[in-house]
Design a protein around this motif. Structure first.
Motif, PDB file in Angstrom:
ATOM      1  N   ASP A  68      -1.391  11.669  14.832  1.00  0.00           N
ATOM      2  CA  ASP A  68      -0.264  12.400  14.257  1.00  0.00           C
ATOM      3  C   ASP A  68       0.923  11.508  13.929  1.00  0.00           C
ATOM      4  N   SER A  69       0.702  10.199  13.952  1.00  0.00           N
ATOM      5  CA  SER A  69       1.742   9.246  13.591  1.00  0.00           C
ATOM      6  C   SER A  69       1.083   7.967  13.105  1.00  0.00           C
ATOM      7  N   LEU A  70       1.761   7.269  12.205  1.00  0.00           N
ATOM      8  CA  LEU A  70       1.375   5.912  11.873  1.00  0.00           C
ATOM      9  C   LEU A  70       1.872   4.979  12.977  1.00  0.00           C
ATOM     10  N   HIS A  71       1.321   3.771  13.033  1.00  0.00           N
ATOM     11  CA  HIS A  71       1.784   2.784  14.007  1.00  0.00           C
ATOM     12  C   HIS A  71       2.244   1.534  13.262  1.00  0.00           C
ATOM     13  N   VAL A  72       2.761   0.540  13.988  1.00  0.00           N
ATOM     14  CA  VAL A  72       3.345  -0.620  13.307  1.00  0.00           C
ATOM     15  C   VAL A  72       2.295  -1.416  12.545  1.00  0.00           C
ATOM     16  N   GLY A  73       1.019  -1.239  12.868  1.00  0.00           N
ATOM     17  CA  GLY A  73      -0.019  -1.880  12.082  1.00  0.00           C
ATOM     18  C   GLY A  73      -0.072  -1.356  10.663  1.00  0.00           C
ATOM     19  N   ASN A  74       0.381  -0.114  10.451  1.00  0.00           N
ATOM     20  CA  ASN A  74       0.450   0.474   9.107  1.00  0.00           C
ATOM     21  C   ASN A  74       1.736   0.087   8.371  1.00  0.00           C
ATOM     22  N   LEU A  75       2.700  -0.442   9.117  1.00  0.00           N
ATOM     23  CA  LEU A  75       4.032  -0.646   8.549  1.00  0.00           C
ATOM     24  C   LEU A  75       4.034  -1.681   7.437  1.00  0.00           C
ATOM     25  N   LEU A  76       3.158  -2.704   7.527  1.00  0.00           N
ATOM     26  CA  LEU A  76       3.138  -3.725   6.492  1.00  0.00           C
ATOM     27  C   LEU A  76       2.782  -3.125   5.138  1.00  0.00           C
ATOM     28  N   VAL A  77       1.859  -2.159   5.119  1.00  0.00           N
ATOM     29  CA  VAL A  77       1.493  -1.501   3.862  1.00  0.00           C
ATOM     30  C   VAL A  77       2.694  -0.738   3.309  1.00  0.00           C
ATOM     31  N   LEU A  78       3.431  -0.039   4.172  1.00  0.00           N
ATOM     32  CA  LEU A  78       4.619   0.693   3.719  1.00  0.00           C
ATOM     33  C   LEU A  78       5.685  -0.261   3.186  1.00  0.00           C
ATOM     34  N   VAL A  79       5.884  -1.378   3.871  1.00  0.00           N
ATOM     35  CA  VAL A  79       6.869  -2.363   3.403  1.00  0.00           C
ATOM     36  C   VAL A  79       6.459  -2.905   2.041  1.00  0.00           C
ATOM     37  N   ASN A  80       5.159  -3.162   1.859  1.00  0.00           N
ATOM     38  CA  ASN A  80       4.703  -3.648   0.566  1.00  0.00           C
ATOM     39  C   ASN A  80       4.952  -2.615  -0.526  1.00  0.00           C
ATOM     40  N   LEU A  81       4.697  -1.345  -0.224  1.00  0.00           N
ATOM     41  CA  LEU A  81       4.980  -0.290  -1.197  1.00  0.00           C
ATOM     42  C   LEU A  81       6.470  -0.244  -1.539  1.00  0.00           C
ATOM     43  N   LEU A  82       7.319  -0.492  -0.547  1.00  0.00           N
ATOM     44  CA  LEU A  82       8.762  -0.504  -0.803  1.00  0.00           C
ATOM     45  C   LEU A  82       9.147  -1.644  -1.740  1.00  0.00           C
ATOM     46  N   HIS A  83       8.493  -2.782  -1.610  1.00  0.00           N
ATOM     47  CA  HIS A  83       8.736  -3.882  -2.559  1.00  0.00           C
ATOM     48  C   HIS A  83       8.347  -3.459  -3.976  1.00  0.00           C
ATOM     49  N   TRP A  84       7.234  -2.760  -4.113  1.00  0.00           N
ATOM     50  CA  TRP A  84       6.828  -2.257  -5.433  1.00  0.00           C
ATOM     51  C   TRP A  84       7.888  -1.292  -5.976  1.00  0.00           C
ATOM     52  N   GLN A  85       8.334  -0.387  -5.114  1.00  0.00           N
ATOM     53  CA  GLN A  85       9.336   0.588  -5.538  1.00  0.00           C
ATOM     54  C   GLN A  85      10.620  -0.116  -5.972  1.00  0.00           C
ATOM     55  N   ALA A  86      11.058  -1.113  -5.204  1.00  0.00           N
ATOM     56  CA  ALA A  86      12.279  -1.839  -5.533  1.00  0.00           C
ATOM     57  C   ALA A  86      12.149  -2.616  -6.840  1.00  0.00           C
ATOM     58  N   SER A  87      10.918  -2.937  -7.228  1.00  0.00           N
ATOM     59  CA  SER A  87      10.687  -3.670  -8.469  1.00  0.00           C
ATOM     60  C   SER A  87      10.532  -2.749  -9.669  1.00  0.00           C
ATOM     61  N   GLY A  88      10.753  -1.451  -9.472  1.00  0.00           N
ATOM     62  CA  GLY A  88      10.733  -0.512 -10.582  1.00  0.00           C
ATOM     63  C   GLY A  88       9.424   0.200 -10.809  1.00  0.00           C
ATOM     64  N   HIS A  89       8.492   0.116  -9.858  1.00  0.00           N
ATOM     65  CA  HIS A  89       7.182   0.735 -10.031  1.00  0.00           C
ATOM     66  C   HIS A  89       7.105   2.086  -9.326  1.00  0.00           C
ATOM     67  N   GLN A  90       6.156   2.912  -9.766  1.00  0.00           N
ATOM     68  CA  GLN A  90       5.915   4.214  -9.133  1.00  0.00           C
ATOM     69  C   GLN A  90       4.945   4.020  -7.967  1.00  0.00           C
ATOM     70  N   VAL A  91       5.338   4.537  -6.824  1.00  0.00           N
ATOM     71  CA  VAL A  91       4.551   4.370  -5.606  1.00  0.00           C
ATOM     72  C   VAL A  91       3.960   5.713  -5.181  1.00  0.00           C
ATOM     73  N   ILE A  92       2.671   5.690  -4.820  1.00  0.00           N
ATOM     74  CA  ILE A  92       2.005   6.882  -4.290  1.00  0.00           C
ATOM     75  C   ILE A  92       1.460   6.557  -2.904  1.00  0.00           C
ATOM     76  N   ALA A  93       1.785   7.408  -1.944  1.00  0.00           N
ATOM     77  CA  ALA A  93       1.188   7.333  -0.610  1.00  0.00           C
ATOM     78  C   ALA A  93       0.192   8.477  -0.486  1.00  0.00           C
ATOM     79  N   LEU A  94      -1.072   8.131  -0.328  1.00  0.00           N
ATOM     80  CA  LEU A  94      -2.130   9.137  -0.241  1.00  0.00           C
ATOM     81  C   LEU A  94      -2.492   9.380   1.220  1.00  0.00           C
ATOM     82  N   ILE A  95      -2.405  10.626   1.645  1.00  0.00           N
ATOM     83  CA  ILE A  95      -2.820  11.005   2.997  1.00  0.00           C
ATOM     84  C   ILE A  95      -4.219  11.607   2.905  1.00  0.00           C
ATOM     85  N   GLY A  96      -5.133  11.099   3.707  1.00  0.00           N
ATOM     86  CA  GLY A  96      -6.539  11.498   3.609  1.00  0.00           C
ATOM     87  C   GLY A  96      -6.873  12.750   4.391  1.00  0.00           C
TER      88      GLY A  96
END
Length: 457
Positions: A68-96
């Motif tokens: 019911d929660s992500l852990h810090v092992g998932n955080l690198l993927v989120l940080v990478n998505l934030l870099h994409w967002q900051a560069s002007g790209h559309q980001v999608i987070a898919l929950i399975g």
């Protein structure tokens, strides 16, 4: 070429937004921070770089709701998505929400236990809150007021619930070849293990591939990112889109960070460091990063913070001049805690550090009821009523500090017991209202690390 599950509705396409070349940057520059491990197709780096610089693109990463929660092992993927967002790209987070019922065999020796539908949906809600919180904290505290495409959070259950097994196997399955699927590392390793692999897990790569196809059609999503253990699944999606749509798409993997013992980052000794404050307090998250070994802290600053490399170099120089100050670790801990829990979370984490690792009675006395519970989350709490003649021995025993009166008398007399950081030596001394904090709590400590709370009613 025939489309899989062709819809009669118009296909939504991302409207590409161009931005000034002076402010654009390709997220491939993140390789300088050690952010990327592999790119697929392997010879497409220049093509990808030109595409990213020319127009706004769409990228996605997936998160299965196994907890019911992500852990810090998932955080690198989120940080990478934030870099994409900051560069002007559309980001999608898919929950399975659908694939969470199946289980990804990557990096696993045994099959995941079956999760009930109720728990999958509950877990998906928790993960969605994690993602929303991280992106909102980034916007507030790290984006410098930049205009950002809002993150899209989708759940793959929403499209799989409309399909039946015959449709999926008949129209999607025909595009996969058994030899290729059996050759995936995640599959071959499990097939040669004692536990083997179920058909359920074997189909996981097909579902993840179709997820990407769906997002390509609905959002023109040409990029997927994931941990390095996801390369096989990413290649499956690339191959499916190439066959069905005859279009170019690209996969990028991030390194899997592991401890010296080989455990996944944030999961050492089986104790995950979660992003939800209800599972891991902001203090524990902060302390996890403060305890980063000197040998790792520079790389983690590059991966988990948004400081430029010049700033990180300066921080590391200050740290090496006097490692005892933990300068680099504190910057890392402050930034990650703010990203995950916001400024209030950081305040509580730093206040907790002051209180739990010091003896500041004034700071302890200033705590509110809520702050006390946050700081001492997980500490045993006993509700008591102060009665006439109650001694320190009585309070310590009622609070569960000692297993017996003899242990209590011995340790208190030796100075190993304190109330609100004031050491006591007489177990028969009367406990008074002066030992109750304004928050109506008393903080009892045995030794240096064993805390107990008494809430006076």
């Amino acid at each position: 070429m025939k489309r899989i599950f062709e819809s009669s509705r118009p296909i939504a396409r991302l409207v590409c937004r161009r931005w000034k070349s002076s402010s654009s940057k390709s997220v491939l520059n993140l390789h300088e921070r050690g952010m990327y491990k592999d790119i697929f197709p392997g010879k497409a780096a220049t093509e990808i770089d030109n595409l990213l610089k020319s127009s706004s693109q769409c990228v996605y990463a997936g998160f299965d709701p196994t907890a019911d929660s992500l852990h810090v092992g998932n955080l690198l993927v989120l940080v990478n998505l934030l870099h994409w967002q900051a560069s002007g790209h559309q980001v999608i987070a898919l929950i399975g929400g659908a694939t969470g019922h199946i289980g990804d065999p990557s990096e696993r020796n045994t099959e995941r236990p079956l999760i009930s539908s109720q728990n999958v949906f509950k877990n998906a809600d928790g993960i969605k809150k994690n993602i929303e919180c991280v992106f909102e904290n980034y916007r507030k505290h790290f984006s410098n007021g930049a205009e950002l495409h809002p993150v899209k959070i989708v759940n793959n259950y929403d499209w799989y619930k409309q399909m039946n097994a015959v449709e999926f196997v008949g129209y999607v399955g025909r595009h996969f070849r058994m030899g290729t699927m059996l050759g995936r590392e995640s599959v071959s390793q499990r097939l040669s293990s004692e536990s083997g692999m179920s058909f359920t897990e074997f189909t996981y790569q097909i579902f993840q591939a179709y997820d990407w196809l769906h997002l390509f059609r609905t959002n023109n999503c040409k990029f997927q990112i994931g941990g390095s253990d996801q390369m096989g699944n990413i290649v499956s999606g690339h191959d499916l889109i190439s066959r069905v749509e005859d279009k170019s798409v690209y996969g990028i993997t991030l390194p899997l960070i592991k401890s010296e013992s080989g455990d996944k980052f944030g999961k050492s000794a089986g104790n995950a460091i979660w992003l939800s404050a209800s599972k891991t307090s902001s203090y524990d998250l902060y302390q996890f990063f403060v305890r980063t070994p000197d040998a790792d802290v520079e790389q983690l600053l590059k991966l988990f913070t948004f400081h430029n490399l010049g700033f990180i170099k300066d921080i590391m120089k200050k740290h090496k001049d006097d490692p005892s100050k933990w300068t680099a670790q504190k910057v890392l801990a402050q930034d990650v805690t703010t990203l995950v829990h916001g400024e209030e979370g950081l305040r509580i984490a730093q206040l907790s550090s002051t209180i739990l690792h010091g003896s500041d009675i004034a700071a302890l006395s200033s705590l509110t009821d809520n702050e006390t519970r946050q700081i001492f989350m997980g500490t045993p709490v006993k509700e008591l009523m102060l009665t006439q003649g109650m001694t320190f021995l009585d309070v310590s025993r009622k609070a569960g500090c000692f297993p017996s009166d003899s242990d209590a008398r011995r340790i208190i007399s030796a100075g190993g017991f304190s109330v609100n950081y004031q050491k006591l030596s007489n177990p028969d001394e009367i406990f008074s209202v002066g030992h109750i904090l304004p928050s109506k709590y008393s903080v009892l400590r045995v030794g240096k690390k064993n805390f107990f709370l008494v809430h006076w009613i």
